[in-house]
Design a protein around this motif. Structure first.
Motif, PDB file in Angstrom:
ATOM      1  N   GLU A   1       0.826  -1.207   0.000  1.00 27.87           N
ATOM      2  CA  GLU A   1       0.000   0.000   0.000  1.00 27.87           C
ATOM      3  C   GLU A   1       0.862   1.260   0.000  1.00 27.87           C
ATOM      4  O   GLU A   1       0.568   2.230  -0.708  1.00 27.87           O
ATOM      5  CB  GLU A   1      -0.935  -0.007   1.212  1.00 27.87           C
ATOM      6  N   LEU A   2       1.916   1.255   0.829  1.00 25.02           N
ATOM      7  CA  LEU A   2       2.807   2.420   0.870  1.00 25.02           C
ATOM      8  C   LEU A   2       3.524   2.620  -0.458  1.00 25.02           C
ATOM      9  O   LEU A   2       3.689   3.742  -0.929  1.00 25.02           O
ATOM     10  CB  LEU A   2       3.822   2.256   2.007  1.00 25.02           C
ATOM     11  N   LEU A   3       3.949   1.505  -1.074  1.00 22.75           N
ATOM     12  CA  LEU A   3       4.587   1.586  -2.383  1.00 22.75           C
ATOM     13  C   LEU A   3       3.640   2.190  -3.408  1.00 22.75           C
ATOM     14  O   LEU A   3       4.040   3.054  -4.220  1.00 22.75           O
ATOM     15  CB  LEU A   3       5.042   0.199  -2.838  1.00 22.75           C
ATOM     16  N   SER A   4       2.387   1.751  -3.384  1.00 21.20           N
ATOM     17  CA  SER A   4       1.386   2.278  -4.321  1.00 21.20           C
ATOM     18  C   SER A   4       1.233   3.783  -4.164  1.00 21.20           C
ATOM     19  O   SER A   4       1.219   4.535  -5.148  1.00 21.20           O
ATOM     20  CB  SER A   4       0.039   1.587  -4.083  1.00 21.20           C
ATOM     21  N   ASN A   5       1.133   4.240  -2.919  1.00 16.29           N
ATOM     22  CA  ASN A   5       0.944   5.665  -2.664  1.00 16.29           C
ATOM     23  C   ASN A   5       2.172   6.479  -3.075  1.00 16.29           C
ATOM     24  O   ASN A   5       2.046   7.593  -3.606  1.00 16.29           O
ATOM     25  CB  ASN A   5       0.626   5.894  -1.183  1.00 16.29           C
ATOM     26  N   MET A   6       3.355   5.908  -2.856  1.00 10.45           N
ATOM     27  CA  MET A   6       4.578   6.604  -3.268  1.00 10.45           C
ATOM     28  C   MET A   6       4.666   6.718  -4.784  1.00 10.45           C
ATOM     29  O   MET A   6       5.076   7.762  -5.324  1.00 10.45           O
ATOM     30  CB  MET A   6       5.799   5.856  -2.723  1.00 10.45           C
ATOM     31  N   LEU A   7       4.278   5.666  -5.487  1.00 10.16           N
ATOM     32  CA  LEU A   7       4.276   5.711  -6.946  1.00 10.16           C
ATOM     33  C   LEU A   7       3.281   6.753  -7.458  1.00 10.16           C
ATOM     34  O   LEU A   7       3.564   7.478  -8.421  1.00 10.16           O
ATOM     35  CB  LEU A   7       3.921   4.330  -7.511  1.00 10.16           C
ATOM     36  N   LEU A   8       2.125   6.824  -6.816  1.00 10.67           N
ATOM     37  CA  LEU A   8       1.103   7.795  -7.217  1.00 10.67           C
ATOM     38  C   LEU A   8       1.619   9.224  -7.050  1.00 10.67           C
ATOM     39  O   LEU A   8       1.568  10.036  -7.986  1.00 10.67           O
ATOM     40  CB  LEU A   8      -0.169   7.578  -6.389  1.00 10.67           C
ATOM     41  N   LEU A   9       2.120   9.527  -5.856  1.00  8.75           N
ATOM     42  CA  LEU A   9       2.600  10.882  -5.579  1.00  8.75           C
ATOM     43  C   LEU A   9       3.808  11.237  -6.453  1.00  8.75           C
ATOM     44  O   LEU A   9       3.889  12.348  -6.979  1.00  8.75           O
ATOM     45  CB  LEU A   9       2.976  11.006  -4.102  1.00  8.75           C
ATOM     46  N   GLY A  10       4.732  10.291  -6.609  1.00  8.34           N
ATOM     47  CA  GLY A  10       5.931  10.553  -7.402  1.00  8.34           C
ATOM     48  C   GLY A  10       5.616  10.841  -8.860  1.00  8.34           C
ATOM     49  O   GLY A  10       6.182  11.759  -9.461  1.00  8.34           O
TER      50      GLY A  10
ATOM     51  N   VAL B   1      -2.356  13.080 -13.072  1.00 11.83           N
ATOM     52  CA  VAL B   1      -3.041  12.407 -11.966  1.00 11.83           C
ATOM     53  C   VAL B   1      -3.604  11.064 -12.443  1.00 11.83           C
ATOM     54  O   VAL B   1      -3.504  10.047 -11.749  1.00 11.83           O
ATOM     55  CB  VAL B   1      -4.173  13.286 -11.395  1.00 11.83           C
ATOM     56  N   GLY B   2      -4.183  11.051 -13.642  1.00  8.60           N
ATOM     57  CA  GLY B   2      -4.705   9.813 -14.203  1.00  8.60           C
ATOM     58  C   GLY B   2      -3.597   8.844 -14.576  1.00  8.60           C
ATOM     59  O   GLY B   2      -3.687   7.643 -14.317  1.00  8.60           O
ATOM     60  N   ILE B   3      -2.538   9.370 -15.189  1.00  5.32           N
ATOM     61  CA  ILE B   3      -1.400   8.525 -15.564  1.00  5.32           C
ATOM     62  C   ILE B   3      -0.793   7.871 -14.322  1.00  5.32           C
ATOM     63  O   ILE B   3      -0.414   6.700 -14.340  1.00  5.32           O
ATOM     64  CB  ILE B   3      -0.341   9.364 -16.307  1.00  5.32           C
ATOM     65  N   ALA B   4      -0.731   8.633 -13.237  1.00  6.92           N
ATOM     66  CA  ALA B   4      -0.172   8.114 -11.985  1.00  6.92           C
ATOM     67  C   ALA B   4      -0.968   6.921 -11.469  1.00  6.92           C
ATOM     68  O   ALA B   4      -0.409   6.008 -10.856  1.00  6.92           O
ATOM     69  CB  ALA B   4      -0.149   9.224 -10.932  1.00  6.92           C
ATOM     70  N   PHE B   5      -2.261   6.926 -11.720  1.00  4.67           N
ATOM     71  CA  PHE B   5      -3.118   5.825 -11.281  1.00  4.67           C
ATOM     72  C   PHE B   5      -2.708   4.522 -11.968  1.00  4.67           C
ATOM     73  O   PHE B   5      -2.659   3.456 -11.344  1.00  4.67           O
ATOM     74  CB  PHE B   5      -4.573   6.172 -11.604  1.00  4.67           C
ATOM     75  N   VAL B   6      -2.387   4.609 -13.262  1.00  4.99           N
ATOM     76  CA  VAL B   6      -1.947   3.425 -14.011  1.00  4.99           C
ATOM     77  C   VAL B   6      -0.584   2.954 -13.498  1.00  4.99           C
ATOM     78  O   VAL B   6      -0.370   1.748 -13.268  1.00  4.99           O
ATOM     79  CB  VAL B   6      -1.880   3.725 -15.520  1.00  4.99           C
ATOM     80  N   VAL B   7       0.335   3.900 -13.328  1.00  5.30           N
ATOM     81  CA  VAL B   7       1.675   3.544 -12.830  1.00  5.30           C
ATOM     82  C   VAL B   7       1.573   2.875 -11.460  1.00  5.30           C
ATOM     83  O   VAL B   7       2.256   1.880 -11.180  1.00  5.30           O
ATOM     84  CB  VAL B   7       2.562   4.810 -12.750  1.00  5.30           C
ATOM     85  N   MET B   8       0.714   3.416 -10.601  1.00  7.32           N
ATOM     86  CA  MET B   8       0.534   2.876  -9.257  1.00  7.32           C
ATOM     87  C   MET B   8       0.106   1.407  -9.298  1.00  7.32           C
ATOM     88  O   MET B   8       0.664   0.559  -8.589  1.00  7.32           O
ATOM     89  CB  MET B   8      -0.507   3.696  -8.487  1.00  7.32           C
ATOM     90  N   TYR B   9      -0.870   1.087 -10.155  1.00  6.76           N
ATOM     91  CA  TYR B   9      -1.377  -0.277 -10.184  1.00  6.76           C
ATOM     92  C   TYR B   9      -0.485  -1.241 -10.961  1.00  6.76           C
ATOM     93  O   TYR B   9      -0.515  -2.446 -10.703  1.00  6.76           O
ATOM     94  CB  TYR B   9      -2.815  -0.304 -10.711  1.00  6.76           C
ATOM     95  N   ILE B  10       0.320  -0.733 -11.880  1.00  6.63           N
ATOM     96  CA  ILE B  10       1.321  -1.600 -12.506  1.00  6.63           C
ATOM     97  C   ILE B  10       2.322  -2.064 -11.444  1.00  6.63           C
ATOM     98  O   ILE B  10       2.668  -3.240 -11.344  1.00  6.63           O
ATOM     99  CB  ILE B  10       2.051  -0.867 -13.649  1.00  6.63           C
ATOM    100  N   GLY B  11       2.776  -1.110 -10.627  1.00  3.68           N
ATOM    101  CA  GLY B  11       3.724  -1.431  -9.573  1.00  3.68           C
ATOM    102  C   GLY B  11       3.139  -2.333  -8.509  1.00  3.68           C
ATOM    103  O   GLY B  11       3.736  -3.354  -8.131  1.00  3.68           O
ATOM    104  N   SER B  12       1.942  -1.991  -7.995  1.00  2.00           N
ATOM    105  CA  SER B  12       1.349  -2.767  -6.900  1.00  2.00           C
ATOM    106  C   SER B  12       0.941  -4.161  -7.359  1.00  2.00           C
ATOM    107  O   SER B  12       1.108  -5.143  -6.616  1.00  2.00           O
ATOM    108  CB  SER B  12       0.142  -2.027  -6.316  1.00  2.00           C
ATOM    109  N   THR B  13       0.411  -4.278  -8.579  1.00  2.00           N
ATOM    110  CA  THR B  13       0.018  -5.599  -9.085  1.00  2.00           C
ATOM    111  C   THR B  13       1.230  -6.507  -9.218  1.00  2.00           C
ATOM    112  O   THR B  13       1.174  -7.694  -8.871  1.00  2.00           O
ATOM    113  CB  THR B  13      -0.684  -5.472 -10.450  1.00  2.00           C
ATOM    114  N   SER B  14       2.341  -5.957  -9.697  1.00  2.00           N
ATOM    115  CA  SER B  14       3.568  -6.746  -9.845  1.00  2.00           C
ATOM    116  C   SER B  14       4.068  -7.249  -8.494  1.00  2.00           C
ATOM    117  O   SER B  14       4.436  -8.424  -8.338  1.00  2.00           O
ATOM    118  CB  SER B  14       4.657  -5.912 -10.519  1.00  2.00           C
TER     119      SER B  14
END
Length: 499
Positions: A378-387, A401-414
């Motif tokens: 969860e923390l990783l996801s939030n860091m990816l979103l903010l970054g 903001v929308g692009i960050a949502f995709v990046v966040m879930y690519i990272g968290s899903t992996s």
């Protein structure tokens, strides 16, 4: 498909339909409410409302101690014994602790009301409004405690009624206030809506007969500590997520003003609502079931794959349909003033497909008691979103903001897939891998189609993509249940009621 697998799939669908019924009504009410707010208040009003609401949610996450989630287990465990004294003691301890957390939340808003105004709105003009809103955390904590009680003793009907009637009461309360006072009606609407939900939850909870038992202060502290221990995982992750969204809104507000926050809030409301409807309805039965078999890795793998399949069947066409008709949906649910939210929502919807895919795996970490891994993801996801938002804003602006949502879930899903494989050897079944590939392909094609409009008849192509997604889901659903037989049952039941 084997009979045992078919039966398990049917149970998942049944549980989802029961809980989902009330969720659908709440979503419809919320959609109507958002549409009215959009028309009466405009993007700026939606943005102001979103900043107030996100601040209150941050306080709720920080001071609620996770009781609305963790207390369900304690109440259910006591109820399962049939020991009326134990049930009464558990409920009394719960009710005392929610009073404590509610007063804690109230005090937090009073102490930090100036800070909230400065950070949320970049001025001190909203200090008095936050003082008025300080009562809302108390109402929310007390209401959450009553709902935990109802869920713990499996009063599903009463819980659903309280939620639906609360949403309806909120609509009835807010519309006249916004009509009469405009933006000035936001604070009274938030207070009265929370009060209405509290009154309804208390009404249904008081119908539960509870044995009168004496519980001293020491027992209250020790009994509550057990509930809080389980709730700490959700407190940390909930606080991190709520805090992250709070920072996102503040960042947007400082860059573009409340109008930009309104555009983001509109996109967020739509993206969270339709997928959240499916996932929250499924979670009511899924997590307890997964927890019960968490020692048997073979059963865990099977259950997670079954849950993933049902989630894709239900949410896949919704995701594809949202991307295909994103412009019409924004106009339908809000107004033509919210066109700035379309690009954000497009990317968020792409990310939501990954959310659906990863969601069933995430519960493996909690079911096996690996809270540390859960918090890490969860923390990783939030860091990816903010970054991504921070570094992408200069080039992409609000769309980042929308692009960050995709990046966040690519990272968290992996990460979740990696951890799940280590914990129980999980891997997607061939059936699920095929569905994931199908829906990802259709979603990407829909995204390209709506963004570039390369084809002369791009709208017709959108219908073709949606039809393809529906066909995929229909074929998978047909393997699980006899659709014609179920439809005949429904029609027969409706006919008997009319006679």
């Amino acid at each position: 498909m084997e009979d045992t697998d078919r039966s398990s799939h049917k149970q998942i669908l049944k549980a989802t339909s029961i809980v989902g019924g009330s969720k659908i009504i709440q979503v419809v009410i919320r959609i109507i409410r958002n549409k009215i707010i959009a028309v009466l208040l405009g993007p700026a009003g939606v943005g102001i409302s979103g900043l107030y609401y996100s601040t209150l949610e941050l306080v709720k996450s920080a001071t609620g101690l996770g009781l609305s989630f963790s207390a369900v287990r304690d109440v259910a465990e006591a109820n399962g014994t049939g020991d009326q004294e134990r049930i009464g003691r558990t409920i009394k301890i719960l009710r005392r602790w929610v009073w404590f957390t509610g007063i804690f939340g109230l005090a937090a808003v009073i102490v930090f009301h100036g800070l909230f105004s400065q950070y949320a709105f970049n001025d001190s003009a909203h200090k008095f409004q936050f003082l008025l809103l300080s009562i809302v955390p108390l109402f929310n904590a007390l209401s959450g405690g009553q709902m935990a009680l109802l869920r713990g003793i499996r009063r599903i009907k009463e819980m659903a009624l309280a939620s639906v009637l609360g949403a309806g009461a909120g609509l009835v309360i807010t519309v006249p206030l916004y009509w009469l006072w405009g933006v000035d009606g936001i604070v009274p609407a938030l207070i009265l809506s929370a009060l209405a939900q509290l009154c309804l939850s208390l009404y249904f909870a008081r119908q539960v007969k509870v044995a009168h038992v004496k519980v001293d202060l020491r027992e209250t502290i020790t009994g509550g500590a057990g509930m809080i221990k389980l709730g700490l995982f959700t407190v940390v992750t909930g606080l991190a997520t709520t805090g992250t969204m709070y920072l996102v809104r503040i960042f947007i507000s400082q860059k573009t003003g409340v109008e930009g926050v309104g555009q983001f809030q509109a996109a967020w409301n739509l993206s969270a609502t339709y997928v959240g409807l499916v996932l929250s309805a499924m979670a009511a039965d899924y997590f307890p079931h997964l927890s019960a078999v968490n020692k048997d890795n073979k059963l865990v793998r099977r259950l997670v794959n079954e849950q993933t399949e049902v989630a894709l069947i239900l949410a896949g066409p919704i995701v594809v349909g949202m991307v295909c008709f994103i412009d019409l949906i924004v106009f339908l649910f809000y107004s033509d003033k919210f066109t700035g939210s379309i690009d954000i929502l497009l990317w968020q919807t792409m990310g939501n497909l990954l959310k659906v895919i990863s969601w069933p795996m995430g519960f493996i970490l909690l079911a096996k008691g690996r809270g540390g891994w859960y918090i890490f993801t969860e923390l990783l996801s939030n860091m990816l979103l903010l970054g991504t938002i921070f570094f992408g804003w200069g080039k992409y602006g609000l769309e980042s903001v929308g692009i960050a949502f995709v990046v966040m879930y690519i990272g968290s899903t992996s990460v979740v897939l990696f951890v799940s494989r280590r914990l129980c050897g999980f891997i997607w079944s061939k059936r699920n891998a095929g569905m994931i590939l199908s829906y990802m392909s259709l979603t990407i094609l829909a995204f390209i189609n709506i963004r570039l409009k390369l084809f002369p008849f791009w709208r017709i192509f959108s219908f073709m993509l949606l039809a393809s997604a529906l066909i995929v889901s229909y074929n998978r659903l047909r393997d699980i249940i006899d659709i014609k037989k179920e439809l005949r049952k429904i029609m027969g039941g409706c006919k008997r009621k009319m006679e």
